[in-house]
Design a protein around this motif. Structure first.
Motif, mmCIF file in Angstrom:
data_model
loop_
_atom_site.group_PDB
_atom_site.id
_atom_site.type_symbol
_atom_site.label_atom_id
_atom_site.label_comp_id
_atom_site.label_asym_id
_atom_site.label_seq_id
_atom_site.Cartn_x
_atom_site.Cartn_y
_atom_site.Cartn_z
ATOM 1 N N ALA A 71 0.838 -1.200 0.000
ATOM 2 C CA ALA A 71 0.000 0.000 0.000
ATOM 3 C C ALA A 71 0.874 1.251 0.000
ATOM 4 O O ALA A 71 1.978 1.257 0.553
ATOM 5 N N ALA A 72 0.350 2.275 -0.626
ATOM 6 C CA ALA A 72 0.995 3.589 -0.588
ATOM 7 C C ALA A 72 0.247 4.432 0.440
ATOM 8 O O ALA A 72 -0.937 4.217 0.696
ATOM 9 N N GLY A 73 0.943 5.376 1.048
ATOM 10 C CA GLY A 73 0.303 6.216 2.063
ATOM 11 C C GLY A 73 0.550 7.684 1.788
ATOM 12 O O GLY A 73 1.507 8.063 1.108
ATOM 13 N N PRO A 134 -12.139 2.372 7.863
ATOM 14 C CA PRO A 134 -11.802 1.783 6.568
ATOM 15 C C PRO A 134 -11.072 2.836 5.736
ATOM 16 O O PRO A 134 -11.283 4.031 5.929
ATOM 17 N N GLU A 135 -10.203 2.413 4.836
ATOM 18 C CA GLU A 135 -9.583 3.347 3.888
ATOM 19 C C GLU A 135 -9.887 2.829 2.478
ATOM 20 O O GLU A 135 -9.363 1.796 2.060
ATOM 21 N N PRO A 136 -10.750 3.557 1.762
ATOM 22 C CA PRO A 136 -11.153 3.130 0.420
ATOM 23 C C PRO A 136 -10.101 3.543 -0.605
ATOM 24 O O PRO A 136 -9.810 4.731 -0.751
ATOM 25 N N GLU A 137 -9.532 2.571 -1.311
ATOM 26 C CA GLU A 137 -8.383 2.898 -2.165
ATOM 27 C C GLU A 137 -8.436 2.208 -3.524
ATOM 28 O O GLU A 137 -8.700 0.996 -3.609
ATOM 29 N N LEU A 138 -8.156 2.975 -4.566
ATOM 30 C CA LEU A 138 -7.939 2.376 -5.879
ATOM 31 C C LEU A 138 -6.756 1.415 -5.755
ATOM 32 O O LEU A 138 -5.710 1.784 -5.211
ATOM 33 N N ASN A 155 -9.734 -1.989 0.459
ATOM 34 C CA ASN A 155 -10.001 -1.369 1.759
ATOM 35 C C ASN A 155 -8.805 -1.652 2.664
ATOM 36 O O ASN A 155 -8.571 -2.798 3.042
ATOM 37 N N ASP A 156 -8.071 -0.592 2.986
ATOM 38 C CA ASP A 156 -6.886 -0.668 3.859
ATOM 39 C C ASP A 156 -7.353 -0.378 5.287
ATOM 40 O O ASP A 156 -7.229 0.741 5.777
ATOM 41 N N MET A 157 -7.913 -1.408 5.952
ATOM 42 C CA MET A 157 -8.434 -1.216 7.313
ATOM 43 C C MET A 157 -7.290 -0.755 8.223
ATOM 44 O O MET A 157 -6.182 -1.306 8.186
ATOM 45 N N ALA A 173 -0.777 -1.321 13.134
ATOM 46 C CA ALA A 173 -2.038 -0.627 12.845
ATOM 47 C C ALA A 173 -2.644 -1.091 11.526
ATOM 48 O O ALA A 173 -3.841 -0.937 11.296
ATOM 49 N N LYS A 174 -1.791 -1.657 10.670
ATOM 50 C CA LYS A 174 -2.217 -1.952 9.299
ATOM 51 C C LYS A 174 -2.288 -3.429 8.946
ATOM 52 O O LYS A 174 -3.018 -3.800 8.036
ATOM 53 N N VAL A 175 -1.464 -4.254 9.587
ATOM 54 C CA VAL A 175 -1.344 -5.656 9.154
ATOM 55 C C VAL A 175 -1.842 -6.577 10.262
ATOM 56 O O VAL A 175 -1.179 -6.746 11.283
ATOM 57 N N THR A 245 -3.445 2.419 -3.477
ATOM 58 C CA THR A 245 -2.788 3.693 -3.830
ATOM 59 C C THR A 245 -3.027 4.827 -2.821
ATOM 60 O O THR A 245 -2.678 5.969 -3.099
ATOM 61 N N GLY A 246 -3.611 4.490 -1.655
ATOM 62 C CA GLY A 246 -3.784 5.519 -0.624
ATOM 63 C C GLY A 246 -5.220 6.011 -0.561
ATOM 64 O O GLY A 246 -5.996 5.865 -1.503
ATOM 65 N N THR A 247 -5.548 6.594 0.587
ATOM 66 C CA THR A 247 -6.922 7.068 0.782
ATOM 67 C C THR A 247 -7.023 8.587 0.693
ATOM 68 O O THR A 247 -6.141 9.308 1.181
ATOM 69 N N GLY A 248 -8.131 9.031 0.101
ATOM 70 C CA GLY A 248 -8.428 10.471 0.080
ATOM 71 C C GLY A 248 -9.703 10.758 0.853
ATOM 72 O O GLY A 248 -10.220 11.874 0.811
HETATM 73 MG MG MG Z 1 -4.256 3.609 3.340
#
Ligand code: MG
Ligand code: DO4
Length: 278
Positions: A71-73, A134-138, A155-157, A173-175, A245-248
């Motif tokens: 994932a990118a942040g 949730p982080e909605p990401e392309l 979704n990068d929870m 926090a991520k994995v 690709t990260g969340t906006g």
């Molecule tokens: Mg993210």
């Protein structure tokens, strides 16, 4: 053209018709640089299915084989802002602004396939976290040679309290188990998506809207191809990879997910990924 992994095998959707594709394993398909041409050839002359197989409940599987998920942040200004705020008291506020502006992107390992769930499955929130989103990401499907083969919804929870306590806690926090959702299928295309492509997040609690937000790819600061270029530098992905690709879209700080919440993420042209917190 869209490619789905189902409990009955590979399914292609093309011009509003569905085709069952046999003879290739999922692993084999996802490593082909000529995936789109190969699928076009595979369905030529095949009869279309007479029903919509996606109407069958629980038919879909997460569209992943044994690819790693990365994932990118901090690729959107909204994410930079939110992280600076959450990490301020830990002295980490400045890192996020620096990475947002830097040439080198933030890239982190997100999941192995056993930590990934598909459409309509349950994502998890950590028991030791008090602030989960949730982080909605392309999400890009990338071949072993580094070619973008297609796109899916990711979704990068994330556990924001753990990430905010200390940036070095990011992997925790991520994995974790069921920390990533991918699906419902893959839009097979190597062409860049239009910058007007919208990403929408809706969270329902007891069936009622609890949060809704949207962004477009025009706010994504980095080109998908540049993110892939950095990920593949001095690295090998024999089975290809998925890259979020990260969340906006960041819910307000007062918001945290609860068990039973329904998370709906839609990306124009790709589809809607639905998951439940459980
Ligand atoms: Mg993210
Ligand atoms: O640096 C923390 C994670 C950022 C992230 O996941 C995002 O911006 O989507």
């Amino acid at each position: 053209m869209k490619l789905y992994r189902t409990k009955n095998g590979c399914l292609v959707e093309h011009s509003c018709a569905f085709y069952s594709v046999e003879g290739n394993s999922w692993e084999e398909l996802l490593t082909r640089d000529d995936l789109e041409a190969h699928l076009t050839k595979s369905i030529a002359g095949l009869p279309a299915l007479t029903h919509n197989p996606l109407a069958e409940p629980n038919i879909l599987r997460a569209p992943i084989g044994n690819q790693e998920v990365w994932a990118a942040g901090v690729t959107y200004f909204r994410s930079r802002d939110a992280r600076m705020e959450e990490a301020k008291s830990a002295g980490g506020g400045d890192f996020y602004d620096r990475v947002y502006k830097a040439e080198r992107p933030e890239l982190f390992f997100k999941a192995t396939s056993n930590r990934v769930v598909g459409h309509y499955e349950k994502v998890a929130i950590r028991k030791d976290a008090s602030w989960s989103v949730p982080e909605p990401e392309l999400t890009l499907l990338v071949s072993p040679t580094g070619k973008i083969l297609g796109y899916t919804v990711g979704n990068d929870m994330s556990s924001r309290d753990i990430e905010g306590e200390n940036p070095l806690y990011l992997p925790q926090a991520k994995v974790y188990a069921r920390s990533c959702a991918l699906g419902p299928g893959i839009l097979v295309s190597s062409a860049p998506l239009p910058s007007s492509t919208e990403i929408r997040l809706e969270i329902l609690r007891a069936g009622q809207p609890a949060f809704a937000g949207s962004t477009t790819l025009s706010s994504l600061k980095r080109e998908p191809a540049t993110l892939v270029h950095y990920l593949y530098r001095d690295n090998v992905f024999p089975n290809g990879s998925f890259l979020l690709t990260g969340t906006g879209i960041v819910p307000p700080d007062s918001f945290t997910l609860n068990h039973g919440d329904e998370i709906r993420i839609t990306i124009d042209g790709i589809g809607t990924l639905v998951n439940f917190v459980g």
